[in-house]
Design a protein around this motif. Sequence first.
Motif, mmCIF file in Angstrom:
data_model
loop_
_atom_site.group_PDB
_atom_site.id
_atom_site.type_symbol
_atom_site.label_atom_id
_atom_site.label_comp_id
_atom_site.label_asym_id
_atom_site.label_seq_id
_atom_site.Cartn_x
_atom_site.Cartn_y
_atom_site.Cartn_z
ATOM 1 N N VAL A 116 0.925 -1.219 0.349
ATOM 2 C CA VAL A 116 0.370 -0.398 -0.184
ATOM 3 C C VAL A 116 1.029 1.508 0.121
ATOM 4 O O VAL A 116 0.645 2.440 -0.559
ATOM 5 C CB VAL A 116 -1.309 0.150 1.641
ATOM 6 C CG1 VAL A 116 -1.275 1.582 1.652
ATOM 7 C CG2 VAL A 116 -2.008 -1.219 1.131
ATOM 8 N N GLY A 117 2.427 1.155 0.631
ATOM 9 C CA GLY A 117 2.622 2.270 0.935
ATOM 10 C C GLY A 117 3.005 2.818 -0.339
ATOM 11 O O GLY A 117 3.470 4.038 -0.445
ATOM 12 N N THR A 118 3.747 1.621 -1.239
ATOM 13 C CA THR A 118 4.848 1.622 -1.929
ATOM 14 C C THR A 118 3.796 2.340 -3.510
ATOM 15 O O THR A 118 3.604 3.227 -4.494
ATOM 16 C CB THR A 118 5.319 0.308 -3.000
ATOM 17 O OG1 THR A 118 6.052 0.221 -1.717
ATOM 18 C CG2 THR A 118 6.197 0.082 -4.188
ATOM 19 N N LEU A 119 2.298 1.540 -3.257
ATOM 20 C CA LEU A 119 1.381 2.308 -4.316
ATOM 21 C C LEU A 119 1.037 3.483 -4.610
ATOM 22 O O LEU A 119 1.101 4.309 -4.924
ATOM 23 C CB LEU A 119 0.107 1.150 -4.914
ATOM 24 C CG LEU A 119 -0.825 1.378 -5.533
ATOM 25 C CD1 LEU A 119 -0.196 1.510 -6.919
ATOM 26 C CD2 LEU A 119 -1.680 0.831 -5.363
ATOM 27 N N MET A 120 0.744 3.774 -3.281
ATOM 28 C CA MET A 120 0.760 5.326 -2.106
ATOM 29 C C MET A 120 1.728 6.255 -3.255
ATOM 30 O O MET A 120 1.930 7.239 -4.024
ATOM 31 C CB MET A 120 0.616 5.484 -1.813
ATOM 32 C CG MET A 120 -0.045 6.399 -0.686
ATOM 33 S SD MET A 120 -0.318 6.802 1.013
ATOM 34 C CE MET A 120 1.455 7.032 1.326
ATOM 35 N N PHE A 121 2.851 6.141 -2.553
ATOM 36 C CA PHE A 121 4.193 6.326 -3.820
ATOM 37 C C PHE A 121 4.299 6.740 -5.065
ATOM 38 O O PHE A 121 4.368 7.888 -5.714
ATOM 39 C CB PHE A 121 5.630 6.170 -3.520
ATOM 40 C CG PHE A 121 6.926 5.970 -3.868
ATOM 41 C CD1 PHE A 121 6.929 7.142 -3.441
ATOM 42 C CD2 PHE A 121 7.373 5.573 -5.314
ATOM 43 C CE1 PHE A 121 8.490 8.240 -3.997
ATOM 44 C CE2 PHE A 121 8.606 6.017 -5.243
ATOM 45 C CZ PHE A 121 8.868 7.435 -4.783
ATOM 46 N N ILE A 122 3.952 5.883 -5.463
ATOM 47 C CA ILE A 122 3.828 5.790 -7.108
ATOM 48 C C ILE A 122 2.589 6.458 -7.310
ATOM 49 O O ILE A 122 2.677 7.506 -8.519
ATOM 50 C CB ILE A 122 3.596 4.318 -8.163
ATOM 51 C CG1 ILE A 122 4.959 3.323 -7.846
ATOM 52 C CG2 ILE A 122 3.531 4.341 -9.454
ATOM 53 C CD1 ILE A 122 4.753 1.757 -7.654
ATOM 54 N N LEU A 123 1.472 6.550 -6.818
ATOM 55 C CA LEU A 123 0.257 7.510 -7.212
ATOM 56 C C LEU A 123 0.647 8.435 -6.960
ATOM 57 O O LEU A 123 -0.020 9.581 -7.717
ATOM 58 C CB LEU A 123 -0.991 7.193 -6.352
ATOM 59 C CG LEU A 123 -1.693 5.546 -6.761
ATOM 60 C CD1 LEU A 123 -2.704 5.447 -6.349
ATOM 61 C CD2 LEU A 123 -1.641 5.741 -8.575
ATOM 62 N N MET A 124 1.572 9.010 -5.550
ATOM 63 C CA MET A 124 1.937 11.262 -5.994
ATOM 64 C C MET A 124 2.844 11.020 -6.627
ATOM 65 O O MET A 124 2.404 12.418 -6.548
ATOM 66 C CB MET A 124 2.353 10.632 -3.975
ATOM 67 C CG MET A 124 2.845 12.043 -3.455
ATOM 68 S SD MET A 124 2.487 12.265 -2.476
ATOM 69 C CE MET A 124 0.989 12.722 -1.867
ATOM 70 N N VAL A 125 3.418 10.062 -7.220
ATOM 71 C CA VAL A 125 4.737 10.558 -8.170
ATOM 72 C C VAL A 125 4.171 10.952 -9.787
ATOM 73 O O VAL A 125 4.646 12.211 -9.919
ATOM 74 C CB VAL A 125 5.947 9.880 -8.091
ATOM 75 C CG1 VAL A 125 6.751 9.995 -9.624
ATOM 76 C CG2 VAL A 125 6.780 10.058 -6.822
ATOM 77 N N ILE A 126 3.259 10.779 -10.092
ATOM 78 C CA ILE A 126 2.585 11.079 -11.357
ATOM 79 C C ILE A 126 2.102 12.520 -11.362
ATOM 80 O O ILE A 126 2.285 12.986 -12.217
ATOM 81 C CB ILE A 126 1.115 9.836 -11.362
ATOM 82 C CG1 ILE A 126 1.892 8.480 -11.879
ATOM 83 C CG2 ILE A 126 1.295 10.279 -12.992
ATOM 84 C CD1 ILE A 126 0.769 7.069 -11.480
ATOM 85 N N PRO A 127 1.083 12.595 -10.552
ATOM 86 C CA PRO A 127 1.246 14.337 -10.063
ATOM 87 C C PRO A 127 2.247 15.387 -9.860
ATOM 88 O O PRO A 127 2.420 16.329 -10.695
ATOM 89 C CB PRO A 127 -0.158 14.560 -9.001
ATOM 90 C CG PRO A 127 -0.428 13.179 -8.567
ATOM 91 C CD PRO A 127 0.727 12.225 -9.028
ATOM 92 N N GLY A 128 2.888 14.488 -9.577
ATOM 93 C CA GLY A 128 4.016 15.563 -9.565
ATOM 94 C C GLY A 128 5.113 15.904 -11.237
ATOM 95 O O GLY A 128 5.738 16.975 -11.083
ATOM 96 N N PHE A 129 5.102 14.292 -11.504
ATOM 97 C CA PHE A 129 5.246 15.119 -12.890
ATOM 98 C C PHE A 129 5.283 15.839 -13.162
ATOM 99 O O PHE A 129 5.067 16.247 -14.567
ATOM 100 C CB PHE A 129 5.852 13.437 -13.685
ATOM 101 C CG PHE A 129 7.333 12.681 -13.392
ATOM 102 C CD1 PHE A 129 8.662 13.305 -13.247
ATOM 103 C CD2 PHE A 129 6.974 11.741 -12.806
ATOM 104 C CE1 PHE A 129 9.221 12.945 -12.992
ATOM 105 C CE2 PHE A 129 8.321 11.158 -11.991
ATOM 106 C CZ PHE A 129 9.499 11.145 -12.232
#
Length: 114
Positions: free
Chosen positions: A49-62
């Motif tokens: 869950v933490g890893t997926l949360m991180f991946i989902l947060m990187v997308i809007p950051g890019f």
Amino acid sequence: MGLIKGAVIGLIVTFVLYLVPVVNMLSPFIGGFAGAYSEVRSAWDGFLVGTLMFILMVIPGFILAGFVGSLFNNIPGLMAIVTGLGAGVFFLIMLHTGIIGIIGAILGGLLAHD
């Protein structure tokens, strides 16, 4: 489905708590904990869950970093400086969010198991 739902819950909690001035340093931990505690039952699932949360947060950051870089398209020197500084700040924020969010999600999954 529980992993994705937990990651989205954690992401929303993290985004909301980033707006609170004193709590914003711990918001990834609290968001990861809330997402994992509400949806998973083991430390390994909390890690996912933490890893997926991180991946989902990187997308809007890019997307945000690309938008900010494109604002200075007509000024080449300033564009390079802003894009470079923005990439460095983005990397640090995502590193902080990823590590602390994963730790919170592991703890949330571990405590939800008991």
